[in-house]
Each structure stands twice: as structure tokens, then as C-alpha cells.
Motif scaffolding. Structure first.
Motif, PDB file in Angstrom:
ATOM      1  N   SER A 125       0.833  -1.194   0.000  1.00  0.00           N
ATOM      2  CA  SER A 125       0.000   0.000   0.000  1.00  0.00           C
ATOM      3  C   SER A 125       0.873   1.251   0.000  1.00  0.00           C
ATOM      4  O   SER A 125       1.905   1.313   0.674  1.00  0.00           O
ATOM      5  CB  SER A 125      -0.912   0.005   1.235  1.00  0.00           C
ATOM      6  OG  SER A 125      -1.582   1.235   1.358  1.00  0.00           O
ATOM      7  N   ASN A 126       0.464   2.261  -0.764  1.00  0.00           N
ATOM      8  CA  ASN A 126       1.211   3.518  -0.793  1.00  0.00           C
ATOM      9  C   ASN A 126       0.459   4.664  -0.147  1.00  0.00           C
ATOM     10  O   ASN A 126       0.841   5.825  -0.286  1.00  0.00           O
ATOM     11  CB  ASN A 126       1.567   3.890  -2.241  1.00  0.00           C
ATOM     12  CG  ASN A 126       0.337   4.094  -3.113  1.00  0.00           C
ATOM     13  OD1 ASN A 126      -0.799   3.961  -2.661  1.00  0.00           O
ATOM     14  ND2 ASN A 126       0.568   4.405  -4.382  1.00  0.00           N
ATOM     15  N   ALA A 127      -0.632   4.337   0.556  1.00  0.00           N
ATOM     16  CA  ALA A 127      -1.414   5.371   1.229  1.00  0.00           C
ATOM     17  C   ALA A 127      -1.959   4.819   2.533  1.00  0.00           C
ATOM     18  O   ALA A 127      -2.060   3.605   2.723  1.00  0.00           O
ATOM     19  CB  ALA A 127      -2.556   5.864   0.340  1.00  0.00           C
ATOM     20  N   ASN A 128      -2.338   5.717   3.417  1.00  0.00           N
ATOM     21  CA  ASN A 128      -2.853   5.336   4.727  1.00  0.00           C
ATOM     22  C   ASN A 128      -4.353   5.049   4.664  1.00  0.00           C
ATOM     23  O   ASN A 128      -5.021   5.408   3.676  1.00  0.00           O
ATOM     24  CB  ASN A 128      -2.560   6.449   5.740  1.00  0.00           C
ATOM     25  CG  ASN A 128      -1.080   6.562   6.042  1.00  0.00           C
ATOM     26  OD1 ASN A 128      -0.377   5.551   6.101  1.00  0.00           O
ATOM     27  ND2 ASN A 128      -0.586   7.776   6.205  1.00  0.00           N
ATOM     28  N   PRO A 129      -4.933   4.423   5.682  1.00  0.00           N
ATOM     29  CA  PRO A 129      -6.357   4.041   5.630  1.00  0.00           C
ATOM     30  C   PRO A 129      -7.306   5.196   5.333  1.00  0.00           C
ATOM     31  O   PRO A 129      -8.269   5.019   4.576  1.00  0.00           O
ATOM     32  CB  PRO A 129      -6.605   3.460   7.032  1.00  0.00           C
ATOM     33  CG  PRO A 129      -5.275   2.936   7.454  1.00  0.00           C
ATOM     34  CD  PRO A 129      -4.261   3.877   6.873  1.00  0.00           C
ATOM     35  N   ALA A 130      -7.055   6.374   5.900  1.00  0.00           N
ATOM     36  CA  ALA A 130      -7.958   7.502   5.640  1.00  0.00           C
ATOM     37  C   ALA A 130      -7.984   7.847   4.153  1.00  0.00           C
ATOM     38  O   ALA A 130      -9.056   8.127   3.582  1.00  0.00           O
ATOM     39  CB  ALA A 130      -7.514   8.710   6.459  1.00  0.00           C
ATOM     40  N   SER A 131      -6.849   7.822   3.507  1.00  0.00           N
ATOM     41  CA  SER A 131      -6.789   8.101   2.066  1.00  0.00           C
ATOM     42  C   SER A 131      -7.498   7.011   1.276  1.00  0.00           C
ATOM     43  O   SER A 131      -8.148   7.284   0.251  1.00  0.00           O
ATOM     44  CB  SER A 131      -5.330   8.209   1.618  1.00  0.00           C
ATOM     45  OG  SER A 131      -4.670   9.252   2.295  1.00  0.00           O
ATOM     46  N   MET A 132      -7.399   5.765   1.718  1.00  0.00           N
ATOM     47  CA  MET A 132      -8.048   4.669   1.006  1.00  0.00           C
ATOM     48  C   MET A 132      -9.566   4.799   1.054  1.00  0.00           C
ATOM     49  O   MET A 132     -10.254   4.583   0.048  1.00  0.00           O
ATOM     50  CB  MET A 132      -7.617   3.332   1.608  1.00  0.00           C
ATOM     51  CG  MET A 132      -6.161   2.962   1.345  1.00  0.00           C
ATOM     52  SD  MET A 132      -5.778   2.725  -0.399  1.00  0.00           S
ATOM     53  CE  MET A 132      -5.088   4.335  -0.812  1.00  0.00           C
TER      54      MET A 132
ATOM     55  N   LYS B 135      -7.172  -2.487  -3.322  1.00  0.00           N
ATOM     56  CA  LYS B 135      -5.870  -3.120  -3.177  1.00  0.00           C
ATOM     57  C   LYS B 135      -4.902  -2.222  -2.397  1.00  0.00           C
ATOM     58  O   LYS B 135      -3.697  -2.482  -2.376  1.00  0.00           O
ATOM     59  CB  LYS B 135      -5.274  -3.432  -4.545  1.00  0.00           C
ATOM     60  CG  LYS B 135      -6.072  -4.431  -5.374  1.00  0.00           C
ATOM     61  CD  LYS B 135      -6.001  -5.826  -4.781  1.00  0.00           C
ATOM     62  CE  LYS B 135      -6.695  -6.843  -5.676  1.00  0.00           C
ATOM     63  NZ  LYS B 135      -6.582  -8.219  -5.142  1.00  0.00           N
ATOM     64  N   SER B 136      -5.431  -1.163  -1.778  1.00  0.00           N
ATOM     65  CA  SER B 136      -4.651  -0.239  -0.945  1.00  0.00           C
ATOM     66  C   SER B 136      -3.589   0.515  -1.740  1.00  0.00           C
ATOM     67  O   SER B 136      -2.471   0.731  -1.266  1.00  0.00           O
ATOM     68  CB  SER B 136      -3.992  -0.980   0.234  1.00  0.00           C
ATOM     69  OG  SER B 136      -4.959  -1.581   1.049  1.00  0.00           O
ATOM     70  N   LEU B 137      -3.947   0.916  -2.950  1.00  0.00           N
ATOM     71  CA  LEU B 137      -3.034   1.706  -3.770  1.00  0.00           C
ATOM     72  C   LEU B 137      -3.753   2.929  -4.306  1.00  0.00           C
ATOM     73  O   LEU B 137      -4.933   2.870  -4.687  1.00  0.00           O
ATOM     74  CB  LEU B 137      -2.508   0.877  -4.946  1.00  0.00           C
ATOM     75  CG  LEU B 137      -1.351  -0.081  -4.649  1.00  0.00           C
ATOM     76  CD1 LEU B 137      -1.050  -0.932  -5.876  1.00  0.00           C
ATOM     77  CD2 LEU B 137      -0.108   0.687  -4.228  1.00  0.00           C
ATOM     78  N   CYS B 138      -3.020   4.042  -4.358  1.00  0.00           N
ATOM     79  CA  CYS B 138      -3.524   5.291  -4.918  1.00  0.00           C
ATOM     80  C   CYS B 138      -2.879   5.480  -6.287  1.00  0.00           C
ATOM     81  O   CYS B 138      -1.647   5.488  -6.398  1.00  0.00           O
ATOM     82  CB  CYS B 138      -3.210   6.459  -3.994  1.00  0.00           C
ATOM     83  SG  CYS B 138      -3.596   8.080  -4.705  1.00  0.00           S
ATOM     84  N   LEU B 139      -3.710   5.640  -7.329  1.00  0.00           N
ATOM     85  CA  LEU B 139      -3.182   5.796  -8.681  1.00  0.00           C
ATOM     86  C   LEU B 139      -2.291   7.031  -8.807  1.00  0.00           C
ATOM     87  O   LEU B 139      -1.213   6.978  -9.403  1.00  0.00           O
ATOM     88  CB  LEU B 139      -4.340   5.891  -9.676  1.00  0.00           C
ATOM     89  CG  LEU B 139      -5.060   4.582 -10.016  1.00  0.00           C
ATOM     90  CD1 LEU B 139      -6.290   4.868 -10.873  1.00  0.00           C
ATOM     91  CD2 LEU B 139      -4.136   3.633 -10.742  1.00  0.00           C
TER      92      LEU B 139
ATOM     93  N   GLN C 190       3.674  -3.095  -7.246  1.00  0.00           N
ATOM     94  CA  GLN C 190       2.628  -2.086  -7.390  1.00  0.00           C
ATOM     95  C   GLN C 190       2.233  -1.910  -8.850  1.00  0.00           C
ATOM     96  O   GLN C 190       1.048  -1.682  -9.149  1.00  0.00           O
ATOM     97  CB  GLN C 190       3.118  -0.763  -6.793  1.00  0.00           C
ATOM     98  CG  GLN C 190       3.331  -0.808  -5.292  1.00  0.00           C
ATOM     99  CD  GLN C 190       3.922   0.479  -4.749  1.00  0.00           C
ATOM    100  OE1 GLN C 190       4.480   1.290  -5.498  1.00  0.00           O
ATOM    101  NE2 GLN C 190       3.819   0.682  -3.448  1.00  0.00           N
ATOM    102  N   ASP C 191       3.218  -1.998  -9.756  1.00  0.00           N
ATOM    103  CA  ASP C 191       2.907  -1.897 -11.184  1.00  0.00           C
ATOM    104  C   ASP C 191       1.919  -2.980 -11.604  1.00  0.00           C
ATOM    105  O   ASP C 191       0.970  -2.710 -12.371  1.00  0.00           O
ATOM    106  CB  ASP C 191       4.186  -2.011 -12.017  1.00  0.00           C
ATOM    107  CG  ASP C 191       5.062  -0.774 -11.913  1.00  0.00           C
ATOM    108  OD1 ASP C 191       4.526   0.292 -11.524  1.00  0.00           O
ATOM    109  OD2 ASP C 191       6.272  -0.871 -12.193  1.00  0.00           O
ATOM    110  N   ARG C 192       2.132  -4.200 -11.140  1.00  0.00           N
ATOM    111  CA  ARG C 192       1.223  -5.298 -11.496  1.00  0.00           C
ATOM    112  C   ARG C 192      -0.184  -5.047 -10.953  1.00  0.00           C
ATOM    113  O   ARG C 192      -1.178  -5.312 -11.633  1.00  0.00           O
ATOM    114  CB  ARG C 192       1.773  -6.623 -10.968  1.00  0.00           C
ATOM    115  CG  ARG C 192       3.014  -7.111 -11.703  1.00  0.00           C
ATOM    116  CD  ARG C 192       3.289  -8.577 -11.398  1.00  0.00           C
ATOM    117  NE  ARG C 192       3.581  -8.788  -9.988  1.00  0.00           N
ATOM    118  CZ  ARG C 192       4.801  -8.788  -9.474  1.00  0.00           C
ATOM    119  NH1 ARG C 192       5.854  -8.564 -10.266  1.00  0.00           N
ATOM    120  NH2 ARG C 192       5.016  -9.007  -8.197  1.00  0.00           N
TER     121      ARG C 192
END
Length: 457
Positions: free
Chosen positions: A239-246, A296-300, A424-426
């Protein structure tokens, strides 16, 4: 350590989603860059999983093996290996039960055989083995003092004094400190062991400092780290962001999809050409992509910028966690060798892993001479220390006071691990492709829908 690792083997292969560059062995040896370093793994176990004692004990044990192997044959003879068939005291005279399953039992015997091979078979001096193990209690408590738990029976005046069997054993003081910290069930850092494993360790530890005495605890910890905690860490670190951002991104994705649905309904009810409805893909594709990636806990946006949000404990530097804290449960300094003193000071892991991947926090903001926070010196990376609790730390209270918007817009830092970037790319590719498939299906269905011509547009 290579020969011990070959004897240990792997409890289970890495899951398919974990690349070799982020394997458990690579992380434990600190060969992986931030944010997948050993220090990051420890932070995850402390702040997220609340099982840091497993890794703390594991690091101590794998560091203890080469130190034990470096002893002379005379010193090793003072602490023989603990056999699975040793008898224990109890309501009935019985043997120590076997481990939880056949696989672990086979691994235990394999490692015991390896440890025996490393013990040089050399006859020690009779003066060193002329005494027997005195009666020693087989129960421990965190308040016990193990410096000199007992003295030999009084000798006749004509006989020369004999050394204390308990204290002349190599690493005895450190060994008992580890038992107090991790094996005793009431200790602040007590391991989650089965009754059989704990019984083995508590029975064997008073009689020998041989690594085999704590081997069942090590195998249980190693299995939990490899099979459960390490895969969970890889999923979390992806993940590249915290729960609040997700939560915010998921809401934003759903909102974009709903706007597209509303616009499509208006176009179907209008008299405009049905092919104009394809324009709704402008809302559907990004909305689905953002939503799937957030699940998936990732921010584009953060991924395309090649950055990640800082974790809550990384935002506030100079925290109490990284400062020197007295080891309130450390053993007595008496009769401790130089290597054991290093272990108490928290430097026993130097040589087990490098320091190049632990970040730049080894120098304080005050520059040279300051009390900078060294990630391999903080309490969670020490063998002996207080309970793994962070509720009284500075960052915990400061982060709780932050507003929701400030948590969504947390500070960012570059992603330094190329292997993590590929993972993360995948995931992003998966999200974009599936968003395109769903958007195409909706667009085709919209075009095929009959014209209602109810609105004048």
C-alpha cells in the motif's frame, strides 16, 4: 550461519505474490531497501500486528547460534545439548511430549543433529566436570535474579573450592534473561507458545545454555513469521497510502461511477444519438480504476508520482520510541561477558544484517554529536527491553489529534525499493485493465439500450 540455515530450511515456500527480492530471509538479513527493510518489518510488527516479540526472539536466536559455535570445546562441555527424551518432573514420571506435528518434529531432530555436529567432541578437563547439576527449580518469573541462583553444597576444608556450575556455563546470564523475557508466560514480551513448547523450554533452560534448550520456541516463532507475519507485511507494505486516504479514494471512485450512471440514464431518456452514450466511459473507467486500486490499498496518483505516504510513526521525528529507554527487564550485569554486554546494549545483531537499508535516521537533526535516533538501537530492536507498547509514544497522540483532511493529505516520500515498485505496477495494471473491461461492458449495454426520447436535449 549458512550451514545452520541449510539445516533449518524453509517452513513453507514463499506465496506466489511475494518476489524473491522481498523474501523473509532477505528482509531478516536487512538486504531490502526502505520501506521493506528489517526496521520497517519490526515497526509493522509493533504498531500493526502487535507481535514484535516473535522477531525479537528470532533475531536473538540466529545471532546466538554463531556465538555458541565460536566457543571452545571446554566451554561447550559445560552446557550439553538437551535431548528430546530427557525426563521431567511432574505428577507422573513421563517424557517430554513431542512437538505439535510430525513436520516440526522432523525439523527439530534435524537441527539437533546439526548442532551436535558443530560441537567439537573433545574431552574436557576433569576439574571442570567433577560436579553435577545442583537441584534447580524449573519455574521462572520475570522478577527472578539469575546472576547466582544458588551455590554448591559446602565443601570440606581439605578440598579445593569448586566453581559454581550454574554461573560458569557460557552465556548463562544472557540466557536466563531471554527466558524471563520471552518464555515465561507472564513476561511483558512473552511468546505465544503452546503448552508443550513452553514446558520443554522451561524444563531445559535451568540445566543448559545450549541452543537446543530453546529450539521448540524458535521453531514456533520461525513458522509464524514465515507463514503468517511476513506475507501479511508484504501485503501491507504494498500500500502507498494510509487508511484515511483509502476510504476517501473508494468513495471518490464510487462517486465517479455513479455520476457516469446518472449521465448515461439522461442520455438514454433523451433524443440524442445513442453513440453519444459512449462518453460516459470518461467517468466509468477512472472511477472503476480508482476504486479497484483503492481496494488493493493503492492510490493511482501517488503511484504515477512514484511516492508513498509516510506512516503515522514516520511523520513525527524524534519520537520517544527511537530514544534511549532503560531496559527495565534486563538481567543483572554481573558475570556477563563482553559479547553479552553488547547484547544488552542492543548491538548483538551487528553482523547478522547490514545497516545500509534502515533509512537515514542514524543522525539527529542537530548534526554531529547529537542524540540521533538509530533504527537498530531503539527498544524494539533490542533483545531486552520493556513491553512492546506504543500508546505512550509522541506520534500516537499527535496523530490522533490530526484532522481527517490532514490524514488524507499526509506527507509523501519516494518509493526506494524497485521490487516493491514492480509489485505495485502489477496491481495498478490489474486495476486499469479490469476497469476498462467493466467500462466497455457498460458502454456496449448503454448503446444497445432503446431510445426513450422522453427528454428534449
Amino acid at each position: 550461519m549458512e550451514d545452520f540455515e541449510s539445516a533449518l530450511g524453509r517452513s513453507s515456500p514463499n506465496p506466489k505474490f511475494i518476489p524473491d527480492g522481498l523474501s523473509f530471509d532477505a528482509i531478516v538479513k536487512n538486504e531490502t531497501p526502505v520501506p521493506c527493510s528489517l526496521n520497517d518489518f519490526m515497526d509493522y510488527l509493533v504498531f500493526v500486528e502487535h507481535q514484535a516479540e516473535d522477531l525479537q526472539f528470532y533475531l536473538w536466536y540466529i545471532n546466538y547460534i554463531p556465538r555458541w559455535k565460536a566457543l571452545s570445546a571446554r566451554q561447550k562441555a559445560l552446557s550439553p545439548a538437551w535431548e528430546p527424551g530427557k525426563a521431567i518432573k511432574g505428577p507422573k514420571f513421563r517424557l517430554i511430549p513431542q512437538l505439535n506435528n510430525q513436520k516440526r518434529g522432523e525439523k527439530l531432530h534435524k537441527i539437533l543433529a546439526h548442532l551436535k555436529e558443530t560441537d567439537v567432541e573433545e574431552k574436557p578437563d576433569e576439574a571442570e566436570t567433577a560436579w553435577k547439576c545442583p537441584p534447580i527449580k524449573t519455574s521462572f518469573s520475570p522478577d527472578d535474579d539469575f546472576a547466582r541462583p544458588g551455590t554448591p553444597p559446602p565443601q570440606k576444608a581439605v578440598e579445593p573450592p569448586k566453581p559454581d556450575w550454574f554461573t560458569v556455563q557460557p552465556f548463562r546470564n544472557e540466557y536466563c534473561g531471554v527466558v524471563k523475557h520471552y518464555i515465561v508466560g507472564t513476561s511483558p514480551r512473552a511468546l505465544r507458545l503452546s503448552d508443550k513448547d513452553r514446558e520443554w523450554c522451561l524444563t531445559a533452560a535451568p540445566h543448559t545454555t545450549h541452543p537446543s534448550a530453546l529450539l521448540p520456541a524458535f521453531l514456533a516463532v520461525e513458522e509464524n513469521l514465515r507463514s503468517n507475519l511476513h506475507p501479511a507485511f508484504i501485503r501491507w507494505i504494498r500500500s502507498n497510502a494510509n487508511p484515511a486516504s483509502m476510504y476517501f479514494l473508494r468513495t471518490l471512485g464510487v462517486l465517479a461511477v455513479m455520476i457516469g450512471m446518472g449521465l448515461d440514464a439522461m442520455l438514454i431518456l433523451s433524443r440524442l444519438s445513442r453513440f453519444i452514450r459512449i462518453a460516459c466511459v470518461v467517468f466509468w473507467w477512472p472511477g472503476f480504476a480508482v476504486f479497484i486500486a483503492a481496494c488493493k490499498s493503492l492510490c493511482l496518483l501517488l503511484h504515477f508520482r512514484d511516492v508513498r505516504e509516510l506512516r503515522p510513526w514516520e511523520i513525527f521525528p524524534g519520537d520517544k520510541e527511537a530514544e534511549g529507554v532503560k531496559d527495565v527487564y534486563s538481567p543483572s550485569p554481573q558475570a556477563v561477558s563482553a559479547s553479552e554486554k553488547e547484547a544488552e546494549a542492543g548491538v548483538s545483531f551487528v553482523g547478522t544484517h547490514s545497516r545500509k537499508n534502515t533509512g537515514d535516521s542514524t543522525v539527529s537533526e542537530g548534526g554531529k554529536g547529537g542524540n540521533g535516533s538509530d533504527p537498530l538501537r531503539k527498544p524494539s530492536m533490542r533483545t531486552f527491553g520493556p513491553k512492546n507498547d506504543y500508546t505512550d509514544t509522541r506520534w500516537y497522540h499527535l496523530y490522533k489529534k490530526r484532522s481527517l483532511w490532514s490524514k488524507i493529505m499526509d506527507q509523501t516520500t519516494p518509493v526506494q525499493n524497485p521490487t516493491l515498485r514492480k509489485m505495485q505496477d502489477r496491481t495498478i495494471s490489474f486495476a486499469v485493465v479490469w476497469a476498462g473491461v467493466l467500462s466497455t461492458v457498460l458502454a456496449v449495454a448503454s448503446v444497445l439500450a432503446p431510445e426513450m426520447k422522453m427528454l428534449k436535449m
